[in-house]
Design a protein around this motif. Sequence first.
Motif, PDB file in Angstrom:
ATOM      1  N   GLY A 279      84.998  11.769  29.848  1.00 50.15           N
ATOM      2  CA  GLY A 279      85.409  10.743  30.984  1.00 50.15           C
ATOM      3  C   GLY A 279      86.843  10.940  31.086  1.00 50.15           C
ATOM      4  N   TYR A 280      87.570  10.822  30.216  1.00 49.52           N
ATOM      5  CA  TYR A 280      89.125  10.899  30.264  1.00 49.52           C
ATOM      6  C   TYR A 280      89.524  12.432  30.553  1.00 49.52           C
ATOM      7  N   GLY A 281      88.869  13.332  30.197  1.00 45.86           N
ATOM      8  CA  GLY A 281      89.253  14.843  30.946  1.00 45.86           C
ATOM      9  C   GLY A 281      88.823  14.862  32.179  1.00 45.86           C
ATOM     10  N   LEU A 282      87.865  14.240  32.603  1.00 43.58           N
ATOM     11  CA  LEU A 282      87.614  14.088  34.202  1.00 43.58           C
ATOM     12  C   LEU A 282      88.529  13.549  34.841  1.00 43.58           C
ATOM     13  N   TRP A 283      89.216  12.447  34.599  1.00 37.51           N
ATOM     14  CA  TRP A 283      90.218  11.647  35.085  1.00 37.51           C
ATOM     15  C   TRP A 283      91.496  12.502  35.093  1.00 37.51           C
ATOM     16  N   LEU A 284      91.668  13.041  33.818  1.00 36.89           N
ATOM     17  CA  LEU A 284      93.075  13.983  33.560  1.00 36.89           C
ATOM     18  C   LEU A 284      93.011  15.203  34.623  1.00 36.89           C
ATOM     19  N   LEU A 285      91.957  15.857  34.474  1.00 37.76           N
ATOM     20  CA  LEU A 285      92.033  17.176  35.397  1.00 37.76           C
ATOM     21  C   LEU A 285      92.058  16.620  37.031  1.00 37.76           C
ATOM     22  N   LEU A 286      91.332  15.493  37.231  1.00 41.32           N
ATOM     23  CA  LEU A 286      91.290  15.260  38.665  1.00 41.32           C
ATOM     24  C   LEU A 286      92.482  14.802  39.078  1.00 41.32           C
ATOM     25  N   GLY A 287      93.119  14.022  38.285  1.00 39.19           N
ATOM     26  CA  GLY A 287      94.505  13.587  38.662  1.00 39.19           C
ATOM     27  C   GLY A 287      95.680  14.443  38.849  1.00 39.19           C
ATOM     28  N   LEU A 288      95.460  15.561  37.921  1.00 40.86           N
ATOM     29  CA  LEU A 288      96.356  16.587  37.981  1.00 40.86           C
ATOM     30  C   LEU A 288      96.251  17.469  39.240  1.00 40.86           C
ATOM     31  N   ALA A 289      94.894  17.669  39.639  1.00 42.56           N
ATOM     32  CA  ALA A 289      94.572  18.433  40.632  1.00 42.56           C
ATOM     33  C   ALA A 289      94.949  17.865  42.163  1.00 42.56           C
ATOM     34  N   LEU A 290      94.605  16.462  42.133  1.00 42.04           N
ATOM     35  CA  LEU A 290      95.085  15.804  43.401  1.00 42.04           C
ATOM     36  C   LEU A 290      96.754  15.723  43.645  1.00 42.04           C
ATOM     37  N   ALA A 291      97.488  15.392  42.323  1.00 45.59           N
ATOM     38  CA  ALA A 291      98.663  15.313  42.515  1.00 45.59           C
ATOM     39  C   ALA A 291      99.254  16.687  42.972  1.00 45.59           C
ATOM     40  N   LEU A 292      98.734  17.761  42.539  1.00 44.58           N
ATOM     41  CA  LEU A 292      99.172  19.214  42.819  1.00 44.58           C
ATOM     42  C   LEU A 292      98.696  19.721  44.308  1.00 44.58           C
ATOM     43  N   GLY A 293      97.919  18.767  45.044  1.00 43.96           N
ATOM     44  CA  GLY A 293      97.151  19.089  46.067  1.00 43.96           C
ATOM     45  C   GLY A 293      96.148  20.300  46.102  1.00 43.96           C
ATOM     46  N   LEU A 294      95.531  20.637  44.696  1.00 42.62           N
ATOM     47  CA  LEU A 294      94.549  21.499  44.810  1.00 42.62           C
ATOM     48  C   LEU A 294      92.957  21.065  44.773  1.00 42.62           C
ATOM     49  N   TYR A 295      92.832  19.929  44.727  1.00 45.34           N
ATOM     50  CA  TYR A 295      91.228  19.507  44.997  1.00 45.34           C
ATOM     51  C   TYR A 295      90.858  19.328  46.484  1.00 45.34           C
ATOM     52  N   SER A 296      89.766  19.330  46.614  1.00 41.85           N
ATOM     53  CA  SER A 296      88.994  19.478  47.927  1.00 41.85           C
ATOM     54  C   SER A 296      89.325  18.220  48.402  1.00 41.85           C
ATOM     55  N   PRO A 297      89.601  18.241  49.830  1.00 42.74           N
ATOM     56  CA  PRO A 297      89.707  16.926  50.536  1.00 42.74           C
ATOM     57  C   PRO A 297      88.766  16.212  50.892  1.00 42.74           C
TER      58      PRO A 297
ATOM     59  N   VAL B 132      81.600   5.982  34.093  1.00 44.76           N
ATOM     60  CA  VAL B 132      80.407   5.672  33.299  1.00 44.76           C
ATOM     61  C   VAL B 132      80.640   6.372  31.863  1.00 44.76           C
ATOM     62  N   PHE B 133      81.153   7.419  31.765  1.00 46.03           N
ATOM     63  CA  PHE B 133      81.563   8.025  30.449  1.00 46.03           C
ATOM     64  C   PHE B 133      82.199   7.230  29.835  1.00 46.03           C
ATOM     65  N   VAL B 134      83.500   6.806  30.202  1.00 50.94           N
ATOM     66  CA  VAL B 134      84.446   6.107  29.548  1.00 50.94           C
ATOM     67  C   VAL B 134      83.804   4.767  29.056  1.00 50.94           C
ATOM     68  N   SER B 135      83.048   4.090  29.904  1.00 54.72           N
ATOM     69  CA  SER B 135      82.497   2.639  29.970  1.00 54.72           C
ATOM     70  C   SER B 135      81.450   2.375  28.792  1.00 54.72           C
ATOM     71  N   ALA B 136      80.883   3.736  28.727  1.00 57.82           N
ATOM     72  CA  ALA B 136      79.633   3.699  27.517  1.00 57.82           C
ATOM     73  C   ALA B 136      79.912   3.101  26.273  1.00 57.82           C
ATOM     74  N   GLY B 137      80.986   3.348  25.916  1.00 55.50           N
ATOM     75  CA  GLY B 137      81.480   2.824  24.386  1.00 55.50           C
ATOM     76  C   GLY B 137      81.646   1.406  24.408  1.00 55.50           C
ATOM     77  N   LEU B 138      82.572   1.066  25.636  1.00 59.05           N
ATOM     78  CA  LEU B 138      82.857  -0.338  26.091  1.00 59.05           C
ATOM     79  C   LEU B 138      81.498  -1.161  26.203  1.00 59.05           C
ATOM     80  N   LEU B 139      80.736  -0.900  26.859  1.00 61.72           N
ATOM     81  CA  LEU B 139      79.261  -1.579  26.997  1.00 61.72           C
ATOM     82  C   LEU B 139      78.609  -1.499  25.498  1.00 61.72           C
ATOM     83  N   ALA B 140      78.734  -0.618  24.822  1.00 62.99           N
ATOM     84  CA  ALA B 140      78.121  -0.713  23.317  1.00 62.99           C
ATOM     85  C   ALA B 140      78.616  -1.832  22.542  1.00 62.99           C
ATOM     86  N   ALA B 141      79.736  -1.870  22.574  1.00 63.70           N
ATOM     87  CA  ALA B 141      80.979  -2.858  21.785  1.00 63.70           C
ATOM     88  C   ALA B 141      80.456  -4.210  22.478  1.00 63.70           C
TER      89      ALA B 141
END
Length: 299
Positions: free
Chosen positions: A34-52, A66-75
């Motif tokens: 989940g954090y990897g998704l956010w990290l890569l998506l944030g970088l791609a959007l910041a650099l203008g490389l992601y699909s509009p 959903v991935f990041v919140s799975a552990g929070l829900l379990a806790a």
Amino acid sequence: MVIFPNPMTSFRVDPASPSVGLAPMLLEVLALCGYGLWLLLGLALALGLYSPGRGAALVPLALGCVFVSAGLLAACLRLRSSPQWHGWRIGRMHWPTGEALLALAAYMPMLGLAGLVRGEGDFWATRIISVVLALCSLGCLITSAYGYRTRRLADQAGVAAQLPISRVLSACYGGGLWLWVCLVFQVDMPMDPEDTWPWAISLLLLAMLLGLVDGVAWHSLRGSALGQSRQRPQQGLQWRRFLAAGLICAVPCLSLLLIPVLPAGRWLAPFAAAAYIVGKSLELWLYDFALTRFAPGPP
């Protein structure tokens, strides 16, 4: 106040401490993806490389949530297998740790970015909030690595040194596989090999780096007093390690090479991403098992 451990400080774990189960490691790997998704998506959007387009960005944002919140829900449900989230036991008279506060703060730029990706990606506010999301995700990965290192790892700097790098690489590789799933299932996504090879080659390089770093971790573990004093029990883990390595690297890499050339190759993408989650969960569980079960006592 959160006190981050000094990288040069020794860490100690009680040798009688039980190893965690496979379920908490599965939640850990989901959080990494989940954090990897956010990290890569944030970088791609910041650099203008992601699909509009708003939908193209909302899908990976929601999947990462959903991935990041799975552990929070379990806790929150206080499951026995996952009683805490980033060191925070959620309940009465338990204040969140600094690590948990940073993880909660990462939801804010994610929600802000979900509201901003409505039109063109070159809007200045979208790029700023994308950078904030990427930095928050990177901060969560590093602090969670230090938190795990403080709570679980043995007092050997060689065993603990590569953990933050391994977590960041694991997040980028796993998040990249799931971002690849989102990309290949876009309706207007051309499956021309010339367009897909750069992304596939980048993920293959990440797989090589991750395998190298994880190999160093196991080598340092085997070369410590752990490996010297308990060589026979450790050998029983080898075939499980090979199985985990195959699910982490071999299956996704083979899928990445076949996706552009097979007619229905895009359906291999979710299979490769799921195989990585299973393999990485198994590897983390085996590593923690080796540390807590075979580690020698403090001098």
